[in-house]
Design an enzyme around this catalytic site. Structure first.
Site, PDB file in Angstrom:
ATOM      1  N   ARG A  44       9.144  -5.816   5.130  1.00 14.61           N
ATOM      2  CA  ARG A  44       8.340  -5.282   4.002  1.00 14.61           C
ATOM      3  C   ARG A  44       7.174  -6.389   4.096  1.00 14.61           C
ATOM      4  NH1 ARG A  44      10.632  -3.638  -1.630  1.00 14.61           N
ATOM      5  NH2 ARG A  44      10.880  -1.712  -0.503  1.00 14.61           N
ATOM      6  N   LYS A  80      16.978  -7.397   6.476  1.00 18.42           N
ATOM      7  CA  LYS A  80      15.744  -6.936   5.917  1.00 18.42           C
ATOM      8  C   LYS A  80      14.500  -8.169   6.241  1.00 18.42           C
ATOM      9  CE  LYS A  80      13.599  -3.540   3.635  1.00 18.42           C
ATOM     10  NZ  LYS A  80      13.998  -2.183   3.749  1.00 18.42           N
TER      11      LYS A  80
HETATM   12  P1  NAD Z   1       3.982   4.706   0.518  1.00 16.66           P
HETATM   13  O1  NAD Z   1       3.660   3.249   0.197  1.00 16.66           O
HETATM   14  O2  NAD Z   1       3.888   5.599   1.412  1.00 16.66           O
HETATM   15  O3  NAD Z   1       4.018   5.491  -1.014  1.00 16.66           O
HETATM   16  C1  NAD Z   1       4.661   4.818  -1.906  1.00 16.66           C
HETATM   17  C2  NAD Z   1       3.466   5.576  -3.089  1.00 16.66           C
HETATM   18  O4  NAD Z   1       3.868   5.121  -4.362  1.00 16.66           O
HETATM   19  C3  NAD Z   1       1.943   5.275  -2.943  1.00 16.66           C
HETATM   20  O5  NAD Z   1       1.364   6.366  -2.678  1.00 16.66           O
HETATM   21  C4  NAD Z   1       1.675   4.200  -4.003  1.00 16.66           C
HETATM   22  O6  NAD Z   1       0.194   4.448  -4.649  1.00 16.66           O
HETATM   23  C5  NAD Z   1       2.565   5.015  -5.322  1.00 16.66           C
HETATM   24  N1  NAD Z   1       2.883   4.239  -6.228  1.00 16.66           N
HETATM   25  C6  NAD Z   1       3.007   2.713  -6.250  1.00 16.66           C
HETATM   26  N2  NAD Z   1       3.510   2.322  -7.641  1.00 16.66           N
HETATM   27  C7  NAD Z   1       3.435   3.504  -8.224  1.00 16.66           C
HETATM   28  C8  NAD Z   1       3.628   3.743  -9.867  1.00 16.66           C
HETATM   29  N3  NAD Z   1       3.993   2.806 -10.578  1.00 16.66           N
HETATM   30  N4  NAD Z   1       3.664   5.257 -10.234  1.00 16.66           N
HETATM   31  C9  NAD Z   1       3.243   6.075  -9.125  1.00 16.66           C
HETATM   32  N5  NAD Z   1       3.069   5.929  -7.881  1.00 16.66           N
HETATM   33  C10 NAD Z   1       3.089   4.566  -7.701  1.00 16.66           C
HETATM   34  O7  NAD Z   1       5.850   4.343   0.495  1.00 16.66           O
HETATM   35  P2  NAD Z   1       6.800   5.469   1.188  1.00 16.66           P
HETATM   36  O8  NAD Z   1       7.289   5.196   2.606  1.00 16.66           O
HETATM   37  O9  NAD Z   1       6.587   6.839   0.715  1.00 16.66           O
HETATM   38  O10 NAD Z   1       8.290   5.009   0.393  1.00 16.66           O
HETATM   39  C11 NAD Z   1       8.556   5.284  -1.161  1.00 16.66           C
HETATM   40  C12 NAD Z   1       9.758   4.375  -1.419  1.00 16.66           C
HETATM   41  O11 NAD Z   1      10.868   5.164  -0.649  1.00 16.66           O
HETATM   42  C13 NAD Z   1       9.764   2.985  -1.265  1.00 16.66           C
HETATM   43  O12 NAD Z   1      10.314   2.456  -2.239  1.00 16.66           O
HETATM   44  C14 NAD Z   1      10.449   2.679   0.079  1.00 16.66           C
HETATM   45  O13 NAD Z   1      11.086   1.456   0.008  1.00 16.66           O
HETATM   46  C15 NAD Z   1      11.481   3.931  -0.074  1.00 16.66           C
HETATM   47  N6  NAD Z   1      12.001   4.319   1.019  1.00 16.66           N
HETATM   48  C16 NAD Z   1      11.101   4.843   2.125  1.00 16.66           C
HETATM   49  C17 NAD Z   1      11.641   5.085   3.360  1.00 16.66           C
HETATM   50  C18 NAD Z   1      10.692   5.754   4.413  1.00 16.66           C
HETATM   51  O14 NAD Z   1      11.180   6.312   5.360  1.00 16.66           O
HETATM   52  N7  NAD Z   1       9.418   5.555   4.395  1.00 16.66           N
HETATM   53  C19 NAD Z   1      13.007   5.187   3.609  1.00 16.66           C
HETATM   54  C20 NAD Z   1      14.022   4.595   2.597  1.00 16.66           C
HETATM   55  C21 NAD Z   1      13.303   4.171   1.407  1.00 16.66           C
END
Ligand code: NAD
Length: 342
Positions: A44, A80
């Protein structure tokens, strides 16, 4: 700087601070458990208010990775890294320094993407160390697939629905996972309402699918069947949960409950909760298959078991009158104790 008294401390095996003044890299690496000699977990990369916030984040996230791996039937533990820096100032030099940090663990820490670290960044890191996953197979589509399986299982268990046709799902976050999830849901006839602090992202997904957008501040007020948090962690607080007009919460965002007691508030309101470490395992599963030999069909078949695991958790929570998170943690503890014989 408390580590062992941090709320996220869960008998972690190791927590380290790595400093590379030349590139500006400052990172905490938390290794919660090594199973079969390794702990897996993302890097992260974000601005933290202070070092304590980064340590707390690393501890909570690495412990969640162990739970995620155990429930997904993956033979690795959780770890992590939390880099304290502004992603806008990311340099190749800093990413290479991060690669050297990962390499120094000799394969006992295997890294992956997380907030602020994308596939291109990981490709730079892989130039320094082989202990990297999700470069050749980006994680988000697999995570979205697993979250969809969680939504299907929840729709069946809580709403008695065998199909998602007509199901209303409110998605918070139109990023990598949220946007893909919206597409998967729409393809099954679900009605999607989506919000993102980056309005352009939400509008773009909505226009592709004929979905609706709402102001991000209003996502907790949307009348829907399911809320899918796919933005940041800690979004389910006593205040936001009191506002919910949904029957269940199933999303990919890590550590959605601001604190464990919020699980009780959800239960008292009759809202079922899918622990994120159960449903967001798709990317981790794909990463594991990268290590052992990638076959797309086998990966899909493995991810599709997430729905079965969630049903087991939901049934256990109901039969033992505990929250879904407590039920999932009981299952993890039982599986780990079988391994260690304790
Ligand atoms: P990302 O950064 O691509 O997307 C997150 C989105 O959330 C962004 O578009 C951001 O603008 C938006 N955002 C932030 N705060 C917000 C709010 N208060 N209201 C509305 N939108 C908001 O991240 P991602 O890869 O899509 O991951 C999303 C979540 O899933 C994260 O918490 C991540 O830790 C978790 N996650 C992701 C993966 C993966 O494969 N990418 C795997 C496990 C968990």
């Amino acid at each position: 700087m408390p580590i062992t008294t941090s709320p996220g401390f869960d008998q972690h095996e190791a927590v380290a601070f790595h400093n590379d003044p030349q590139s500006g890299l400052r990172v905490f690496v938390a290794v919660h458990r090594r199973r079969n000699g390794r702990g897996c977990g993302g890097i992260r990369y974000r601005v933290y208010a202070n070092e304590q916030e980064a340590i707390d984040d690393a501890l909570r996230l690495s412990a969640a990775m162990t739970r995620k791996a155990v429930l997904a039937g993956i033979p690795s533990g959780g770890a992590k890294s939390c880099v304290m820096a502004d992603p806008r100032g990311k340099t190749t030099e800093l990413l290479e320094a991060m690669g050297r940090v990962v390499q120094s663990y000799g394969g006992t820490y295997v890294c992956a993407p997380d907030v602020g670290i994308g596939t291109e960044d990981l490709a730079v890191i892989r130039g320094v160390t082989p202990h990297v996953t999700a470069v050749d197979h980006p994680a988000a589509p697999y995570t979205a697939r697993g979250t969809l399986r969680g939504i299907e299982a929840m729709a069946e268990w809580k709403l008695g629905r065998e199909s998602l046709d007509g199901l209303r799902v409110a998605i918070q976050g139109a990023g990598s996972v949220g946007a893909q999830l919206a597409h998967l849901l729409a393809a099954r006839g679900a009605a999607v309402v989506i919000a993102d602090v980056d309005d352009g992202k939400a509008k773009s997904v909505a226009s592709e699918l004929g979905a609706t957008t709402v102001d991000p501040a209003e996502i907790f007020d949307v009348e829907a069947d399911i809320l899918a948090p796919c933005a940041l962690g800690g979004v389910l607080t006593r205040t936001t949960v009191e506002r919910l007009k949904v029957r269940a919460v199933v999303g990919a965002a890590n550590n959605q409950l601001a604190d464990p007691a919020v699980g009780e508030v959800l239960a008292s309101r009759g809202i079922a909760f899918a622990p994120d470490f159960v449903v967001s395992a798709g990317g981790l599963i794909a990463g594991e298959h990268e290590i052992t030999g990638f076959d797309e069909d086998a990966v899909h078949e493995h991810i599709d078991r997430i729905g079965v695991t969630l049903l087991e958790v939901l049934e256990r929570a109901a039969s033992e009158s505990v929250t879904e998170t407590q039920a999932a943690e009981r299952i993890v503890a039982e599986r780990l104790s079988t391994e260690t014989g304790s």
